[in-house]
Enzyme design. Sequence first.
Site, PDB file in Angstrom:
ATOM      1  N   HIS A 123       0.678  -1.196   0.186  1.00 36.05           N
ATOM      2  CA  HIS A 123      -0.076   0.160   0.108  1.00 36.05           C
ATOM      3  C   HIS A 123       0.851   1.310   0.120  1.00 36.05           C
ATOM      4  O   HIS A 123       1.779   1.127   0.456  1.00 36.05           O
ATOM      5  CB  HIS A 123      -0.836  -0.026   1.381  1.00 36.05           C
ATOM      6  CG  HIS A 123      -1.985   0.804   1.401  1.00 36.05           C
ATOM      7  ND1 HIS A 123      -1.703   2.458   1.847  1.00 36.05           N
ATOM      8  CD2 HIS A 123      -3.172   0.993   0.952  1.00 36.05           C
ATOM      9  CE1 HIS A 123      -2.714   3.037   1.725  1.00 36.05           C
ATOM     10  NE2 HIS A 123      -3.764   2.058   1.621  1.00 36.05           N
ATOM     11  N   ASP A 200       3.118  -4.381   8.193  1.00 42.13           N
ATOM     12  CA  ASP A 200       2.026  -3.366   7.808  1.00 42.13           C
ATOM     13  C   ASP A 200       0.969  -4.552   8.202  1.00 42.13           C
ATOM     14  O   ASP A 200       0.566  -5.305   7.382  1.00 42.13           O
ATOM     15  CB  ASP A 200       1.941  -3.007   6.312  1.00 42.13           C
ATOM     16  CG  ASP A 200       0.656  -2.391   6.087  1.00 42.13           C
ATOM     17  OD1 ASP A 200      -0.148  -2.415   6.739  1.00 42.13           O
ATOM     18  OD2 ASP A 200       0.609  -1.797   4.812  1.00 42.13           O
ATOM     19  N   GLN A 203      -4.358  -5.013   7.197  1.00 37.79           N
ATOM     20  CA  GLN A 203      -5.410  -5.961   6.651  1.00 37.79           C
ATOM     21  C   GLN A 203      -5.249  -7.136   7.378  1.00 37.79           C
ATOM     22  O   GLN A 203      -6.352  -7.960   7.159  1.00 37.79           O
ATOM     23  CB  GLN A 203      -5.117  -6.294   5.125  1.00 37.79           C
ATOM     24  CG  GLN A 203      -5.428  -4.798   4.213  1.00 37.79           C
ATOM     25  CD  GLN A 203      -6.974  -4.594   4.317  1.00 37.79           C
ATOM     26  OE1 GLN A 203      -7.816  -5.383   4.441  1.00 37.79           O
ATOM     27  NE2 GLN A 203      -7.097  -3.304   3.798  1.00 37.79           N
ATOM     28  N   LYS A 226     -10.500  -0.771  10.725  1.00 39.66           N
ATOM     29  CA  LYS A 226     -10.653  -1.720  10.015  1.00 39.66           C
ATOM     30  C   LYS A 226     -11.138  -2.980  10.500  1.00 39.66           C
ATOM     31  O   LYS A 226     -11.363  -4.154   9.949  1.00 39.66           O
ATOM     32  CB  LYS A 226      -9.284  -2.001   9.041  1.00 39.66           C
ATOM     33  CG  LYS A 226      -8.918  -0.781   7.968  1.00 39.66           C
ATOM     34  CD  LYS A 226      -7.936  -1.404   7.143  1.00 39.66           C
ATOM     35  CE  LYS A 226      -7.320  -0.398   6.365  1.00 39.66           C
ATOM     36  NZ  LYS A 226      -7.891   0.212   5.033  1.00 39.66           N
ATOM     37  N   CYS A 364      -4.701   2.441  -3.529  1.00 36.93           N
ATOM     38  CA  CYS A 364      -3.516   2.830  -3.283  1.00 36.93           C
ATOM     39  C   CYS A 364      -2.384   2.000  -3.199  1.00 36.93           C
ATOM     40  O   CYS A 364      -1.566   2.000  -2.634  1.00 36.93           O
ATOM     41  CB  CYS A 364      -3.548   3.140  -1.510  1.00 36.93           C
ATOM     42  SG  CYS A 364      -4.841   4.525  -1.135  1.00 36.93           S
TER      43      CYS A 364
HETATM   44  N1  PMP Z   1      -1.625  -0.865   4.446  1.00 34.63           N
HETATM   45  C1  PMP Z   1      -2.871  -1.539   3.992  1.00 34.63           C
HETATM   46  C2  PMP Z   1      -2.512  -2.832   3.527  1.00 34.63           C
HETATM   47  C3  PMP Z   1      -3.982  -1.072   3.974  1.00 34.63           C
HETATM   48  O1  PMP Z   1      -5.083  -1.643   3.433  1.00 34.63           O
HETATM   49  C4  PMP Z   1      -4.132   0.234   4.561  1.00 34.63           C
HETATM   50  C5  PMP Z   1      -5.603   0.849   4.359  1.00 34.63           C
HETATM   51  N2  PMP Z   1      -6.164   0.752   3.054  1.00 34.63           N
HETATM   52  C6  PMP Z   1      -3.173   1.014   5.001  1.00 34.63           C
HETATM   53  C7  PMP Z   1      -2.056   0.525   4.870  1.00 34.63           C
HETATM   54  C8  PMP Z   1      -3.446   2.605   5.561  1.00 34.63           C
HETATM   55  O2  PMP Z   1      -4.209   2.422   6.487  1.00 34.63           O
HETATM   56  P1  PMP Z   1      -4.691   3.703   7.302  1.00 34.63           P
HETATM   57  O3  PMP Z   1      -5.413   4.500   6.238  1.00 34.63           O
HETATM   58  O4  PMP Z   1      -5.857   3.487   8.318  1.00 34.63           O
HETATM   59  O5  PMP Z   1      -3.713   4.471   8.060  1.00 34.63           O
END
Ligand code: PMP
Length: 409
Positions: A123, A200, A203, A226, A364
Amino acid sequence: MSNLGAEIREQFPILHQEVNGHPLVYLDSGASSQKPRSVIEAIKRYYENDHANVHRGVHTLGSRATDAYEGARDKVAAFINAKHREEIIFTRGTTTAINLVASSYARSVCREGDEIVITPMEHHSNLIPWQQVAKATGATLKYIPLQPDGTITLDDAENTITDRTKIVAVTYVSNVLGVMNPIKEIAAIAHRHGARLLVDGAQSTPHLKVDVQRLDCDFYALSGHKMCGPTGIGALYGKKELLEKMDPIEFGGEMIDRVDLYESTFKDPPERFEGGTPIIAGAVGLGAAIDFLTEIGMDRIHAHDEYLAKLAYEQLSQIEGLTIYGPRDNRTGIVTFNLKDIHAHDVATVIDQEGIAIRAGHHCCQPLMRWLNVNATARASFYLYNTEDDVARLAAALKNTEDFFNSIG
Ligand code: PMP
């Protein structure tokens, strides 16, 4: 077969509505999950009974708020099996947690010629911070290559991580492909080369039983929203001995020990990294979400989400012209696809007319989209409140969409 969705839906008020004249089918939990009544009530109860600022107050409400906030830290620590409660720093979410490690730890240890190793499935939140560190320090950003099915192999990890590597940063579960990466094994490779591993966990934490000691990762980032918690709260786990050596990146109230006119000293972790009034109600909500998930059991949630993803994979792969990305197995509750050459946004817009919420776009993950050779994909993501019926509604709506575009095209 899994009954969890049918059992648990009742507890999620938002799911009981019609959208565009149809009962809502919410398949966008990968972007943000919905909240059970217990989480909404916990935040309400906190504001109605206990709110004050934390840590400084000598009055009763101040103590109650502090207990609630610090109690939430204990819950996060237990949920991911951190050894010490001080290893949990509250942040705004995964993005802020990763940026904290990049700005504090990585910038202080990386020198010209050092390496930072990530994957093309990251991401942007676990990619851009490392680009920035590489630019600022002269370190090189390297990628563990992807296999044709979007997975990584340990052989490739072995070949990419070297004695020059200072940091490896990998997602546990891909938000596009849904695949789970072999974190424990990657940690072992990184450590053999003296590098540190950041995971990270945006998910993975909502879907899997996470044990940071078993994984032996050095840092782990998560987002509350999430995993049934509120927006605006997340956490960074860091091994105590690393956090103790790291400098703060935000300065102000709450994080100081002593302040003089020209010099200041700072508290130990976690306070050192939590400058300013913290996200108290957010932490209370996250604590309630953890209680909720724990009571159901992460093993049961994992099995349910995996089952629905598999069911969706089977039903969607029967639709003519529909391409599913990523491997068939080893995925949590995410199925990403395209329908012929119809733009993913059009697919999502058409099925929204039937009350079905999916995400469309680059998620993203622009480098991953380029690797897949597409501009965008559609993504259905499943969570504990989804049912087999939701999968069937999705499959039927996509079939209708295919028929419709066939008839006009
Ligand atoms: N890493 C991953 C794999 C994600 O799916 C996301 C959220 N889509 C993020 C990081 C970022 O998370 P946040 O927007 O809650 O900071």
